[in-house]
Design a protein around this motif. Structure first.
Motif: not given
Length: 460
Positions: A52-55, A408-410, A416-417, A446-450
């Motif tokens: 998912l492209d957030s940008g 990396k976790h994203a 994609i962040l 999920m990315a932040l948690d990682g």
């Protein structure tokens, strides 16, 4: 018998492609993520991983990653007139139609449109026109350009000099002299204890005035501002900021240029960021959403006051000697016109306004995460402040590489962040749905948690 082994795209890329904004040595080791196709707000790589492209790419893929309707328009335009320049009294229908449309939807009255190929070109051209204007008035000493810390205005030598981020200047011998950067407008990071947003904005306006007086008002040509600062992490201005800033510019007769490269065409919940914050620019730069990134094109809108001086100056010296080969390309103009039609049919402004509560709610929902200090946004553009300590608002040191950990976790999570120093910036395609916004929030968590788990493990 030995069979010939065909190199992969990744191997061929490392042997041939020079990538912008990339650690070149590291890239030779890792190679690229090769994107093969896209659909809506998602893209897929050559290993079959879907993101998912957030940008929206680089803030620009407003209609997502596939559009057969616009492709047909491009095909038809190319078969009718594949190319012709608009130099020296020459023109063509698509350039005229697009210019008329841009003047029709401009946030303030504008007189003429200069078509270009990128936001960098349009901003660079705007600087030249600002200087041309003051030369025409017999004041060539008015050359200094003021921008803000955290701003980004392009990658030419001039526009990168305007950019208020030292990382873009290192090892290039830049910025040029005469490009001045005033204070960051990040209220969360820069406000004094107990200072309200209005008071913070007044302090920034006072600092701008002090800078003008120090440099000499008679030497200052123009002030540049993007309504929402993209490079600073999709950062909206504090309350009252532009009202106070514009009062200072008016006091000293300094031109105001609105860089709407990111904010234009519905991104902020109005057609222009200038409408959200009541900006009255003399020049307006737009790109990205103008064609939804389906072909490279940009435009510079010029008011009558400036154009009148330009006509007199061009007559005095013989011509307005400026231009780029592909500016006003007929196929790009036809594509941009069709994109603007699609925006109208979608009622893009109403659509973004209807999605804004879900988007801002998604950002707010992440404020409880240990890595998130604050969330701000408007329309479908906004960001998260990344902190090492919520109480002190302390940032991570470079040794932690928090941006790299989050990225990396994203990618592992399938999102994609866009991560800038201290913030995660969001500007999803304007076709995104509420369900996809919710998914964007879930994948971000999920990315932040990682990343948080990695930080804790490293400090254990």
């Amino acid at each position: 018998m030995n069979q010939h082994v065909v190199p992969t795209y990744r191997e061929r890329d490392k042997a041939s492609v020079l990538h912008p904004q990339t650690n070149l040595l590291k890239h030779l080791e890792t190679g690229p993520t090769v994107i093969t196709h896209g659909d809506g707000v998602y893209v897929t790589d050559d290993a079959g991983n879907r993101y998912l492209d957030s940008g929206a790419g680089l803030w620009c893929a407003a209609l997502g990653y596939q559009n057969e309707r616009v492709a047909r328009v491009a095909h038809d335009a190319m078969t009718q007139l594949a190319y012709f320049p608009i130099f020296r009294h020459q023109s063509h229908g698509p350039a005229i139609d697009l210019s008329e449309k841009l003047l029709e939807i401009a946030p303030v009255p504008m007189s003429k449109v200069l078509l270009q190929c990128s936001g960098s070109e349009a901003n660079d051209s705007a600087v030249k026109i600002v200087w041309y204007y003051w030369h025409g008035l017999g004041k060539p000493e008015r050359r200094k350009i003021i921008t803000r810390t955290g701003s980004y205005h392009g990658s030419t030598c001039v526009t990168i000099s305007m950019t208020g981020n030292p990382a873009y200047h290192k090892s290039f011998g830049l910025p040029f002299d005469g490009f001045i950067h005033v204070d960051s407008l990040n209220y969360y990071r820069s406000a004094k204890p107990g200072e309200t947003e209005e008071q913070f904005s007044q302090r920034l306006a006072d600092s701008l005035e002090a800078t003008i007086l120090r440099e000499g008002p008679e030497t200052v040509a123009a002030f540049w501002a993007d309504p929402v600062q993209g490079n600073a992490g999709a950062l909206p201005p504090p309350k009252g900021y532009f009202e106070k800033i514009q009062a200072v510019l008016k006091k000293y007769d300094i031109l105001f240029v609105a860089d709407e490269v990111i904010c234009g065409f519905g991104r902020t919940g109005e057609m222009w960021g200038s409408q959200v914050y009541d900006l009255k620019p003399d020049l307006l730069v737009c790109a990205k959403g103008l064609s939804a990134a389906l072909l490279p094109i940009s435009a510079l809108l010029i008011n009558e006051k400036i154009f009148r001086v330009m006509t007199e100056e061009s007559n005095r010296i013989g011509a307005f000697v400026h231009g780029f080969t592909y500016a006003g390309h007929p196929v790009a103009c036809a594509v941009a016109l069709e994109v603007l039609k699609i925006y109208e049919e979608m009622d893009i402004v109403s659509r973004v306004k209807s999605l804004e509560p879900a988007f801002l709610g998604m950002l707010d929902s992440l404020k409880d995460h240990p890595l998130v200090g604050d969330a701000t946004g408007v329309g479908l553009i906004g960001g998260l402040e990344i902190v090492a300590d919520k109480a002190t608002r302390k940032s991570f040191g470079p040794e932690v590489n928090i941006s790299g950990l989050i990225e990396k976790h994203a990618r592992k999570a399938g999102i994609i962040l866009r991560i800038t120093p201290g913030r995660i910036a969001y500007s999803p395609p304007l076709i995104i749905t509420e369900d996809e916004i919710a998914e964007m929030g879930r994948l971000t968590r999920m990315a932040l948690d990682g990343a948080w788990a990695d930080v804790q493990a490293a400090s254990a």
